[in-house]
Every structure is written in C-alpha cells, then in structure tokens.
Design an enzyme around this catalytic site. Structure first.
Site, PDB file in Angstrom:
ATOM      1  N   HIS A   1      -6.002   2.148  -1.452  1.00 41.71           N
ATOM      2  CA  HIS A   1      -6.018   0.832  -2.088  1.00 41.71           C
ATOM      3  C   HIS A   1      -4.573   0.431  -2.318  1.00 41.71           C
ATOM      4  CE1 HIS A   1     -10.250   0.386  -2.724  1.00 41.71           C
ATOM      5  NE2 HIS A   1     -10.345   1.595  -3.244  1.00 41.71           N
TER       6      HIS A   1
ATOM      7  N   TYR B   1       0.831  -1.198   0.000  1.00 36.97           N
ATOM      8  CA  TYR B   1       0.000   0.000   0.000  1.00 36.97           C
ATOM      9  C   TYR B   1       0.868   1.250   0.000  1.00 36.97           C
ATOM     10  CZ  TYR B   1      -3.906  -3.030   1.257  1.00 36.97           C
ATOM     11  OH  TYR B   1      -4.870  -3.996   1.249  1.00 36.97           O
TER      12      TYR B   1
ATOM     13  N   LYS C   1      -4.009  -3.067  -9.918  1.00 38.95           N
ATOM     14  CA  LYS C   1      -2.717  -3.083  -9.245  1.00 38.95           C
ATOM     15  C   LYS C   1      -1.672  -3.542 -10.251  1.00 38.95           C
ATOM     16  CE  LYS C   1      -5.132  -4.845  -5.190  1.00 38.95           C
ATOM     17  NZ  LYS C   1      -5.886  -3.622  -5.039  1.00 38.95           N
TER      18      LYS C   1
END
EC number: 4.6.1.16
Lengths: 304, 188
Positions: free
Chosen positions: A238, A230, A269
């Site tokens: 997120h 993170y 991601k």
C-alpha cells in the site's frame, strides 16, 4: 525471476512522440520496473475495442519526471521517434525490406501452426473426457500419428475427414504480426541523437529525492496530490505517502495541509510536503549530478 | 461597576498584563499562543504547558512563540515502536498466564511535544516551516520541577516533530503532527 529473453540495451532508448515519453518493449518495461523503480502507466488499448480501458497494455507512458530521472542517472536517453522512423524507413534497402517481410511471414506461419496444434490438443482432450477418442473421433490426418496404425480408425477418419472442423495444413495462412517494436528491422537510435532532458514540473526535486531513496510512484490525482508514493512495488505494497512538491518560497494555505493530512490519515497514509532548499549548497552525487538537498515534511492528523 | 458581560477566561488570559509586557514577538502571536495553550489545557487536558520565545539551544529568537507541553496520553507512536510495544504487551500477558481473554495492556508513557500555534488565515512556506524546525530540539526541554526525576529518552524518537495547531476565527483549533523528514505513517 526468469531472465529476459532479449537483453535490454543500456542506456535504453525512450521514445518521445508528440511530447509523450513511451516504452514499447515489454522486456524494457519490466526491466525499468524491476531495477529502476519506474512504474509508468500502461496506455495501450485494442484498436477496434478502444472502449476497453480496464486492462491496458503496451505502450507504457512515462511521466516527464520518470523519463528525466532515468536520463539523469544515465539509464536511458530520449529519442525523437518520429524522425528516427521516417529516416530509418526512407533509408531502408528494398532487399532488406523484403527480407524483413519474409521473416514476419515465417514467424506468422509458426504462430498459426502452434495455434492449430493447441486447438487439436484441446479438442482431443475434450473428446477423451467424453470417452470418444478410442474410436478415433476428431483426429485429423495431418497431426495425430497415434491413430494411424489402427486400420479401423483409418477407415473411420476417411469417412469423417470432410466433417472435421480443422483446416489441413496446406491451407494454413500465416498469422499477421504487428511487431510492438521497430528494431529490428531498424537499428537502435544512436545516443548522439538523444534529445535534451525532459522539462519537468516544480514537484520534480521531491520526486527525484524520494526515487533516490527507493520509493515507487503512481499518479496522485485520485488523492489530490502529485504522487502516491509506495515503499515497494505497488502490486505488493500500500502507498505510504501522498506527496506534493512545492517551491521553497511558494506560499500555501494551511487549509491545504489540514485537508491533505486529514485525507491521508483517513486512508492510512501521510501527507508529504517537500521541496528543494534553494539556499542550501548543492551536493554532488556519485554520478556527478549536482543536487540541492530536499526538505520533506510528513503530516498526519494528531487525533486530538 | 461590574461589566454587563463577564470576559471569558480566554479573554482575560489574553489580556493578562504579563503577556502584554513580553515584547519578543508581535502581541498577536502571543495572544495566539495563549489561545492555543488555553485550548490544550482546558479542552484536551494537557499539562506542563510552557511558552518558548527563544530557541532552547542557541537561545536565538524563534520565528514565533512556540508552546511545549505534556499530553494526558501518548500523542504519537511510531509504527515500528507500536509493533514492539504490542509484542511486549503480548509477552507480559503470557507471563501473567491469563490466556488470550484479557485485553493487551500496552504501556506507552506520554511524551512532551512541541506545539506551533498558527491561524488558518495565514500563508506558510517551506522555508518558514523549516526555520521553525531548525530552532527546536528533538524533545522539548523539561520544566524545572520535573528535571530531578528525568524521563528516560525514547529511543524511537529519532526525527523532530511538532504539533501544528491551527486556530480558525470561530476559535476551533485543529491539531496535526508534522515530522521533519520522510516518516512512514501510523497503521491505526
């Protein structure tokens, strides 16, 4: 943020119990999260409701990487807590023990009294809501002094006293307290008794590298990687990366990169593959730590 | 005599004499690069595709032949650049006084990309991937024809990136962008 009520020792002790690294003090837990980017995982549950595993409490379990990074940077030391307790309790004097029990009783009594006051306040508020408080209903002689001047309510109270649900103070029992930490009464473990650095998996260099750049970590199992990384506190951000640590010469399948990259892109991601460059010159950090540079590759689906 | 089945364009490309004559790397690596080049050119409409056997700066032999090429649209936009482009497009729309009804016109020119051809059956290590990154420049060199008009450098392109092209035995090719370093993900 409000200052901690009790100061955090520096370096702070991490309890090692059966190979797990645990923190028991809520002040320490919020301190490591706030200043050292260490989240850990809360594992404490209620003894008689152990199925309740949604909202867990203290202790906080640290991974061996988290414990090691704290120790390497001089913020913490590892304590053999079993030995520390056995010796500490054996050597404790009888007078000290009695003194400590008395102190716990005193704190327990305080808690009971506070709880009683709160309960009375609540019932009074509820009665006022129904417009009953003016007639003096629900007041007990012990706490509420407002009604005492009123002769009518005194008579009323005397009539109602046996029916009132709240126990009078003389029957108040001290709440039984289980302290979450054992210092006091035991002294903090001396730093000289610290255990060696925790053994860490091969993904540790990547962990240390990302931690030094201010990233936060949560376990990565749910994304099939070592860590979910993170950019700030996980409660606010997120995660950016699904990180997997590999050795410099460790062979991996391209399917792993494709699978990780595809999964990561699907959840906004990047898949991060990294490891320590074993050929490179070690660099000395400001705390005297010799660290080899880490090479990290961020992988995303190209969208072709 | 005409063969019963004509060779596919890819097969004739791989059997190209010029390709066979280049002895810098193993022929299998050259044919792999040709396969990826063919896929990019005809399936994804890339242009200006070039084969690189030597590093553009030091002129040393690359670990394997790499490709460089120009995609029809921008392949990768850094999230920070994307925010900037969207702001720019919003300003431009306001100037045209079209209100919020018309679509935003985001202008992102395509950029040349490096391509690393691989096979799915291969094993890779961090060392080998790092060696590929060490051999390349930030932006692939422009072919001579374009050199005169010189594309302006993108200030947002600050880390080396390569498009990892992985070919399976069934000739499927998948493409992944690999950055050399910790680069935050796109928010698409």
């Amino acid at each position: 943020m409000a200052p901690d009520s009790n100061p955090v020792p520096s370096p702070l002790p991490i309890s090692c119990i059966t190979g797990r690294y645990l923190l028991f003090d809520i002040a320490v837990i919020s301190h490591v999260r706030r200043t050292h980017n260490i989240c850990g995982v809360l594992i404490g549950t209620i003894p008689n409701l152990s199925q309740q595993n949604v909202f867990l409490g203290i202790p906080l379990e640290l991974t061996s990487e988290e414990a090691r990074v704290l120790v390497e940077r001089g913020h913490a030391y590892i304590v053999n807590d079993v030995k520390q307790h056995r010796e500490g309790l054996m050597e404790m004097k009888r007078a000290d023990r009695l003194e400590w029990m008395k102190e716990l009783d005193r704190q327990g009594m305080e808690m009971s009294r506070e709880a009683l006051l709160k309960a009375e306040e609540r019932s009074e508020k509820a009665l006022r809501g129904k417009g009953l408080v003016g007639k003096g209903h629900g007041d007990t002689e012990s706490v509420n002094s407002k009604a005492e001047g009123d002769a009518e309510s005194l008579i009323d109270d005397a009539a109602k006293a046996p029916v009132a649900g709240v126990a009078p103070e003389k029957k108040l029992e001290p709440t039984f307290i289980t302290p979450t930490t054992s210092h006091p009464p035991l002294p903090l473990a001396p730093i000289s008794s610290a255990l060696p650095l925790p053994a860490v998996p091969k993904s540790y260099p990547l962990f240390r590298y990302l931690h030094s750049r201010g990233y936060f970590f949560m376990p990565g199992l749910r994304f099939g990687c070592n860590y979910s990384v993170y950019p700030g506190d996980p409660l606010r951000f997120h995660s950016h990366f699904l990180a997997t640590g590999v050795d410099w010469d460790e062979e991996f399948d391209l399917l792993d990169i494709i699978g990780g990259g595809r999964l990561g892109t699907g959840v906004k991601k990047a898949y991060l593959l990294g490891g320590e460059d074993s050929d490179a010159q070690a660099e000395v950090e400001e705390n005297g730590l010799e660290v080899k540079p880490v090479r990290a590759l961020s992988i995303e689906w190209a969208g072709l | 005599m005409k063969p019963a089945v004509l060779p596919s364009p890819l097969q004739s490309l791989i059997q190209d004499e010029q390709l066979q004559s280049d002895r810098s790397h193993l022929p299998s690596l050259h044919s792999l690069a040709a396969q990826v080049q063919h896929n990019l050119q005809y399936q994804h409409a890339w242009s200006d595709l070039r084969l690189h056997t030597h590093a553009p700066v030091a002129n040393e032999l690359l670990p394997r032949p790499l490709l460089s090429g120009l995609p029809p649209q921008r392949l990768y936009t850094h999230p920070d650049e994307q925010i900037e482009l969207l702001k720019e497009a919003g300003r431009a729309r306001k100037e045209r006084k079209e209100g919020n009804t018309s679509a935003l016109e985001v202008k992102a020119e395509p950029e040349r990309e490096w391509i690393l051809p691989t096979r799915l059956s291969e094993k890779w290590t961090l060392r080998r991937l790092a060696a590929v990154f060490d051999g390349i420049t930030l932006v692939p060199p422009e072919p001579r024809s374009v050199k005169e008009q010189e594309r302006p450098a993108n200030p947002w392109r600050t880390t080396k990136r390569i498009v990892l092209a992985t070919a399976d035995t069934d000739s499927t090719v998948v493409y992944y962008i690999v950055h050399d370093g910790v680069v935050k993900p796109r928010q698409n």
